[in-house]
Design a protein around this motif. Sequence first.
Motif: not given
Ligand code: NAD
Length: 431
Positions: A7, A9-11, A30-31, A35, A84, A86, A121, A151, A155, A260, A263, A327
């Motif tokens: 995954g 993404g941001y985290v 990442d899938n 990206k 990934v 949630t 999370t 984590e 952001e 965050c 949700k 978001r």
């Molecule tokens: P995001 O949507 O930015 O990133 C998630 C990534 O996972 C995406 O790029 C998606 O393509 C990838 N993904 C999904 N299924 C996949 C798979 N089967 N194989 C490979 N990659 C896959 O989400 P985020 O903001 O990074 O949040 C991720 C987690 O961290 C969540 O649970 C969120 O609650 C938690 N979190 C987020 C923050 C924040 O500030 N964004 C802070 C702390 C915790």
Amino acid sequence: MKLSVIGTGYVGLTTGACLAKIGHEVICVDNDLRKISLLKEGKIPIYEPGLEEIVKEGAREGRLSFTTEIAEAVKNSSVIFIAVGTPPKETGEPDLSYVENVAREIGESMDDYKVIVEKSTVPVKTGKWVRTTIERYNKKGVPFDVASNPEFLREGSAVNDFLHPDRVVIGCESEKAKEILLEIYKPLNAKVLITDLASAELIKHAANAFLAMKISFINAVAIICELANVDVKEVSAGIGLDKRIGPHFLNAGIGYGGFCFPKDLDAFVKIAEELGYDFQLLKEVKKINDEMRERFVKKVKDLLWNLKEKKIGVLGLAFKPNTDDMRFAPAIDIINHLIREGARIQAYDPRAMENAKRVLPSITYCQSPYEVSKGAECLLILTEWEEFKSLDLKRVKELMKLPIIVDGRNIFEPAKMKELGFIYRGVGRGY
Ligand code: NAD
């Protein structure tokens, strides 16, 4: 150590890049093909201060690589972080199918001992399901441990938060996994809290719910301040000086948004419900948060009367400054409400306009705060970007049709705005 983060993404991307920065060899997976190809070209798919530099540095120094193949990453690392999404379902529960899919693929690909770490999370007890899933698909019976390492980064300051955390929480069920995770985080020199797996999972939801509660608390106080003609900034300064309360998260405004808090709060209410507790306090936190947006729109209507065909300028769209993340941004609800009332919206955000175009396609996007001000009958401040704080307000006033500002983030001082000739409303600033 050889690590992978699934995954990106941001985290996930921040985690991967920062772990590479502190000396580990990291594979980010990442899938999302787009990206990964962008990242392989050295381009960052999101805006996060300082991230691009450390991604490039990690790649250049050969410690950070990118792939779409989970199997390849699992084979080449001893610790696998699951990061990934949630996302929330309609019911408020988190959708854990992404976590399950990844756990299954990890199980299928393992051929020696691994530590699988929940970074996403997830509700308390998810670790049990992750373990069961890996066991079911790990046909070779390879030994493994599951751990939780929630984590807490924010952001907008994610890199700094990851490298200088208030604490690192490690929830695990074996001495071996604990030692490995401690070794990974050793270069940070951070305060580390070791717990069992379920406690670590719960810590994350409890922490976010508490922070959201602090915001709704000060927002409820702000409503009282408006009724009593008192300035909430003075009240929050006064209560924040108490060490037991602290000064942070006491800024009144249009409420929290983002991926965050909304949700995670809903998820925590659901988790409690499933365990047999009605977490009414958190339901109220959410209600106050929703109400702040409605009250804000009402303030605009009280100043403009009818909104039909009125030109309203919006400064700030992202859910908070220093991010491009739209978001669950409060701006979405507020702008949609104004559009329903017939207002014409022209908006500017330093970083989030590309993402905003997907969720708010019918508004006009401008290239600067001054272009937004042109002909506007009212200006709204919805995100507290630094650049808005140093606007040339005299120029803004000259460009506007009517000098009315409704500030959802309290970035200006009411007395100064009055002196400049504005009709100015903040949140909880008295009148
Ligand atoms: P995001 O949507 O930015 O990133 C998630 C990534 O996972 C995406 O790029 C998606 O393509 C990838 N993904 C999904 N299924 C996949 C798979 N089967 N194989 C490979 N990659 C896959 O989400 P985020 O903001 O990074 O949040 C991720 C987690 O961290 C969540 O649970 C969120 O609650 C938690 N979190 C987020 C923050 C924040 O500030 N964004 C802070 C702390 C915790």
